[in-house]
Design a protein around this motif. Sequence first.
Motif, short mmCIF file in Angstrom:
data_model
loop_
_atom_site.label_atom_id
_atom_site.label_comp_id
_atom_site.label_asym_id
_atom_site.label_seq_id
_atom_site.Cartn_x
_atom_site.Cartn_y
_atom_site.Cartn_z
N SER A 1 22.71 17.57 32.87
CA SER A 1 22.39 17.16 31.51
C SER A 1 21.99 15.69 31.46
O SER A 1 22.42 14.88 32.28
N TYR B 1 25.19 13.11 24.71
CA TYR B 1 24.05 13.86 25.24
C TYR B 1 22.77 13.49 24.50
O TYR B 1 22.78 13.13 23.33
N THR C 1 25.35 21.54 23.96
CA THR C 1 24.20 20.79 23.43
C THR C 1 23.21 21.70 22.71
O THR C 1 22.20 21.21 22.19
#
Length: 380
Positions: free
Chosen positions: A120, A184, A348
């Motif tokens: 990520s 994120y 996410t």
Amino acid sequence: MAKASKTKTAPKAVPSTGKQPVITDKSFTFFKSYINNASPVGFETWGQKLWIEYLKPYVDTHYVDPYGTAVGVINPEHPFKVVIEAHADEISWFVNYVNVEGLIYLKRNGGVDHQTAPASRVFIHGKKGPVKAVFGWPAIHTRIGTPDQKEAHPRTDNLWLDCGARSRKEVEDLGIHVGAVVTYQDGFDELANGNYIGRAFDNRVGGFMIAEVARLLKENKKKLPFGLYVVNAVQEEIGLRGAEMIARRIKPDLAIITDVTHDTTTPMINKNIEGDISCGKGPSLAYAPAIHNKLLGLVEQVAADNQIAVQWRALSRSTGTDTDSFAYANDGCPSVLISIPLRYMHTTVEMLHRDDIEETIRLMYETLLTLTPQTNLRYL
């Protein structure tokens, strides 16, 4: 922060419910911006600034408490106080240790899922501004060894961030420090059939919905017979802390809390345990000790009168939401929870449906128009 994606779906398209849409082009633009902005636990100020600026035209006054919970107030002088509430914080990580090679190790900040982290992209919010980084992870060729060896799985202690630095000093030169918060990069996007995905719909969708309720009251020139407190609370993800503080400060007479709940049609979720809830079928109401039965019955009747489909869950000792903090605050505050179904919580790519956003806003709005200080919520 990650930029909002350009999308083709028009927010003013009539939802599949056949009703006139609530969300406007302007509010949809705010929604995307609000989702894409970071608002991690303990650092919610970044998101609260956006939220307050959007809300200000629709309330009489506003304030922020010492830890960052934001409150907009309509009829602030009225002695009878009603709260509509969501929480502003998102799960994230803290920088915990930087090794000599410049790799960064982390601690959780809230219930972030370590299994979804590898590969990520993130922002490290350091003293010189956001720094881009990635969760590194060994190639599959190197993870699979001899037959008697188990493939490595991600754990908090074996995950690291790589920001391109190759020494501890290079990391420090970028402004990264122990305690820097990590979020994120993933942002808002649209999928087929009215489904939205994004990071931290849990629970910035709630903050958006309560702001929309305030907007509708203002634009429709509704006069409420009580003071309305539109509350975007901090630190829910680490124990309902913001709600606990603000409930003691406001001392509301009743509270309507909104949060997300699990879409249990998701694979690997057991309906025998989690109940039967689906995105696109309306907001979810729940029975639980903290949820006031008479207020719940009133909301159910409002839904029926306004042809708003609702789904049902039974919760146990705790709702796991800010409802618990409001219900048990002060001398007790009749509280109800209106949840919006969500897939892939604490990832996410959290997913929800446009119709559920519209109908949850409607349900809160119509409930407020039904309430008065004389509404009988006494059990006996």
